[in-house]
Design an enzyme around this catalytic site. Structure first.
Site, PDB file in Angstrom:
ATOM      1  N   LYS A   1       0.862  -1.183   0.000  1.00 41.30           N
ATOM      2  CA  LYS A   1       0.000   0.000   0.000  1.00 41.30           C
ATOM      3  C   LYS A   1       0.895   1.229   0.000  1.00 41.30           C
ATOM      4  O   LYS A   1       2.057   1.162   0.410  1.00 41.30           O
ATOM      5  CB  LYS A   1      -0.889   0.020   1.249  1.00 41.30           C
ATOM      6  CG  LYS A   1      -2.152   0.835   1.069  1.00 41.30           C
ATOM      7  CD  LYS A   1      -3.226   0.043   0.344  1.00 41.30           C
ATOM      8  CE  LYS A   1      -4.488   0.833   0.151  1.00 41.30           C
ATOM      9  NZ  LYS A   1      -5.610  -0.047  -0.281  1.00 41.30           N
TER      10      LYS A   1
HETATM   11  P1  NAD Z   1     -13.715   7.648  -2.055  1.00 45.82           P
HETATM   12  O1  NAD Z   1     -12.849   8.767  -1.647  1.00 45.82           O
HETATM   13  O2  NAD Z   1     -14.207   7.558  -3.454  1.00 45.82           O
HETATM   14  O3  NAD Z   1     -15.004   7.587  -1.097  1.00 45.82           O
HETATM   15  C1  NAD Z   1     -14.987   7.701   0.296  1.00 45.82           C
HETATM   16  C2  NAD Z   1     -16.322   8.276   0.726  1.00 45.82           C
HETATM   17  O4  NAD Z   1     -16.434   8.221   2.132  1.00 45.82           O
HETATM   18  C3  NAD Z   1     -16.515   9.748   0.332  1.00 45.82           C
HETATM   19  O5  NAD Z   1     -17.822   9.932  -0.188  1.00 45.82           O
HETATM   20  C4  NAD Z   1     -16.383  10.486   1.677  1.00 45.82           C
HETATM   21  O6  NAD Z   1     -17.143  11.673   1.719  1.00 45.82           O
HETATM   22  C5  NAD Z   1     -16.942   9.445   2.605  1.00 45.82           C
HETATM   23  N1  NAD Z   1     -16.553   9.626   4.006  1.00 45.82           N
HETATM   24  C6  NAD Z   1     -15.342   9.969   4.527  1.00 45.82           C
HETATM   25  N2  NAD Z   1     -15.430  10.052   5.873  1.00 45.82           N
HETATM   26  C7  NAD Z   1     -16.710   9.734   6.195  1.00 45.82           C
HETATM   27  C8  NAD Z   1     -17.431   9.641   7.408  1.00 45.82           C
HETATM   28  N3  NAD Z   1     -16.834   9.865   8.590  1.00 45.82           N
HETATM   29  N4  NAD Z   1     -18.724   9.291   7.360  1.00 45.82           N
HETATM   30  C9  NAD Z   1     -19.342   9.049   6.183  1.00 45.82           C
HETATM   31  N5  NAD Z   1     -18.724   9.130   5.016  1.00 45.82           N
HETATM   32  C10 NAD Z   1     -17.424   9.472   5.014  1.00 45.82           C
HETATM   33  O7  NAD Z   1     -12.918   6.316  -1.659  1.00 45.82           O
HETATM   34  P2  NAD Z   1     -13.178   4.820  -2.120  1.00 45.82           P
HETATM   35  O8  NAD Z   1     -12.204   4.488  -3.179  1.00 45.82           O
HETATM   36  O9  NAD Z   1     -14.638   4.597  -2.337  1.00 45.82           O
HETATM   37  O10 NAD Z   1     -12.698   4.057  -0.807  1.00 45.82           O
HETATM   38  C11 NAD Z   1     -13.564   3.877   0.324  1.00 45.82           C
HETATM   39  C12 NAD Z   1     -13.066   2.690   1.118  1.00 45.82           C
HETATM   40  O11 NAD Z   1     -13.049   1.541   0.282  1.00 45.82           O
HETATM   41  C13 NAD Z   1     -11.632   2.829   1.673  1.00 45.82           C
HETATM   42  O12 NAD Z   1     -11.551   2.154   2.906  1.00 45.82           O
HETATM   43  C14 NAD Z   1     -10.802   2.108   0.630  1.00 45.82           C
HETATM   44  O13 NAD Z   1      -9.567   1.656   1.146  1.00 45.82           O
HETATM   45  C15 NAD Z   1     -11.743   0.969   0.305  1.00 45.82           C
HETATM   46  N6  NAD Z   1     -11.454   0.317  -0.966  1.00 45.82           N
HETATM   47  C16 NAD Z   1     -11.481   0.997  -2.143  1.00 45.82           C
HETATM   48  C17 NAD Z   1     -11.155   0.314  -3.315  1.00 45.82           C
HETATM   49  C18 NAD Z   1     -11.216   0.984  -4.650  1.00 45.82           C
HETATM   50  O14 NAD Z   1     -10.988   0.295  -5.658  1.00 45.82           O
HETATM   51  N7  NAD Z   1     -11.540   2.253  -4.733  1.00 45.82           N
HETATM   52  C19 NAD Z   1     -10.825  -1.041  -3.286  1.00 45.82           C
HETATM   53  C20 NAD Z   1     -10.827  -1.715  -2.070  1.00 45.82           C
HETATM   54  C21 NAD Z   1     -11.148  -1.011  -0.904  1.00 45.82           C
END
Ligand code: NAD
Length: 417
Positions: free
Chosen positions: A105
């Site tokens: 990561k």
């Molecule tokens: P992103 O930035 O697109 O979305 C995150 C969302 O969470 C945003 O809408 C933000 O406003 C919201 N958020 C932040 N703090 C918050 C809170 N306290 N309460 C409510 N909402 C809140 O990110 P993403 O890519 O969707 O990633 C989200 C999670 O999924 C992370 O943990 C990431 O590691 C995991 N993830 C993402 C991927 C990927 O391919 N994008 C793959 C595996 C895991």
């Protein structure tokens, strides 16, 4: 949100599972620590002529099962320990879905919303220069995570290829299709979340149709999960982002919510909602399924005591603290862990890498079919393990399975030098 070190949570999760794994303590100890950590300082020219300093990290946690693999996060709360935890979770995620990767990561500690596009490009390319000796199509392959996407991956690929004087699109995944990205990659994390939820409700003898759902975090993972759950017949009654949430008792039109968020930047103010609600209220909503899709530690033991959902499917990485896990296990809430539920992202990254190496593109239908096969097979293997190991919950079963696979690879290869 709980102030808990996610690296400590990872180690606790491994310790919980180690009790069920036939391995010596020194082997388990090795699997709790990263193999390599890059901690670096980027000095980058700003648009106003000043130079700003950024702390950046890349953690290569374990490479026993294949090249290191994992996303890059841009967020003010990024720390070395957070990146260590996320790199460990990648290792065990790749093992659970049985794709031939280790775990890694990366992250830069800053808020990208405060920088112009040209500053973001210089920051990303500066990081790519630091990453250059570590990454490579057979070494370590970055991907997007929170606040990074196709644009940043294209910059990393271009920087690497320019410095190496080659073309090597498989050095990063999550690229735009025009730069070698795969069909279906953007939706992949939300898709595996939906598939896990669908399989979970089937396993519990209920079916996903008509199940009520709350999604915390309406970003890439959460919005796609919500839309696909809606499409599968579930009723998404509440969603939120960092600025707050919205609720509609009869169900939200998730496609319209996504369009509203795209236009305004927030889910709040969506005209089809009955009311606005806080993130605390969302996590305690009276629903069948809760999908935490924001960040680590969203649910601690106190919040867990208020959770009314019967099933939790983790789209985010590490959204439950170990104490929250204990509370939910005591309350008979089924938690389907991140290392299965959000593995769609890395699985379609794997498909992208395979396509890049073959210089041959798959259709979106093929990508989605292969993803469904991998997630459903991993799900079946996991619930078999859960039923046969006598473990307290499904997360522990997932870690037992993953640790066994990593240990097998280590044993087969031997330790050298
Ligand atoms: P992103 O930035 O697109 O979305 C995150 C969302 O969470 C945003 O809408 C933000 O406003 C919201 N958020 C932040 N703090 C918050 C809170 N306290 N309460 C409510 N909402 C809140 O990110 P993403 O890519 O969707 O990633 C989200 C999670 O999924 C992370 O943990 C990431 O590691 C995991 N993830 C993402 C991927 C990927 O391919 N994008 C793959 C595996 C895991």
């Amino acid at each position: 949100m709980a102030d808990i070190n996610p690296f400590e949570s990872l180690k606790e999760q491994i310790d919980d599972a180690a009790a069920y794994v036939d391995a010596d303590a020194d082997v388990i100890d090795r699997l709790k620590h990263p193999e390599r950590v890059l901690s670096t300082t980027l000095s980058v020219d700003m648009d106003d002529g000043s130079v700003e300093r950024f702390d950046a990290y890349r953690v290569q946690f374990n490479g026993d099962r294949g090249p290191y693999k994992g996303g890059i996060r841009y967020h003010p709360n990024v720390t070395e320990d957070e990146v260590r935890a996320l790199a460990g979770w990648m290792t065990y995620k790749c093992a659970v879905v049985d794709i031939p990767y280790g775990g890694a990561k990366g992250g830069i500690a800053f808020d990208p919303r405060e920088y112009s596009a040209s500053e973001l490009e210089r920051i990303t390319r500066a990081f790519a220069v630091e990453l250059r000796p570590l990454i490579g199509v057979d070494r370590d392959i970055p991907a997007p995570d929170v606040n990074t996407g196709q644009r940043e991956m294209n910059w990393i690929k271009d920087t690497y290829e320019t410095l190496e004087r080659t073309t090597e699109p498989g050095v990063v995944t999550g690229k735009a299709p025009s730069s070698g990205g795969s069909a279906g990659r953007v939706e992949a994390t939300g898709r595996s979340t939906m598939l896990t939820a669908r399989e979970a409700f089937d396993y519990l003898g209920r079916g996903i149709e008509g199940a009520t759902v709350a999604v915390q975090g309406y970003g890439n993972a959460g919005s796609v999960a919500a839309e696909l759950l809606d499409e599968a017949g579930a009723t998404v009654v509440a969603v939120s982002d960092s600025r707050g949430g919205i609720q509609a008792a009869d169900g939200l039109d998730t496609e319209a919510v996504t369009a509203h968020k795209r236009e305004t930047g927030v889910v709040g103010g969506f005209p089809g909602a009955d009311r606005e609600l806080s993130n605390e209220e969302l996590l305690a909503a009276d629903v069948d399924l809760l999908v935490p899709a924001a960040l680590e530690n969203a649910v601690d033991a106190d919040v867990a005591r208020d959770v009314r959902a019967d099933v939790v499917v983790e789209a985010a990485n590490g959204p439950l603290t170990p104490d929250a896990d204990d509370v939910l296990t005591d309350h008979d809430v089924y938690v389907f862990p991140d290392i299965l539920a959000n593995a769609g992202g890395v699985t379609v990254s794997y498909f992208e890498w395979v396509q890049n190496r073959q210089r041959f593109s798959w259709t979106e239908e093929r990508v989605n079919d292969e993803l469904e096969r991998i997630v459903t097979e991993a799900f079946d293997r996991l619930v078999d393990a859960y039923e046969s190991y006598d473990v307290p919950n499904i997360r522990t079963a997932a870690y037992v399975l993953a640790l066994e696979r990593v240990i097998d690879a280590f044993d087969d290869a031997g330790n050298w030098p």
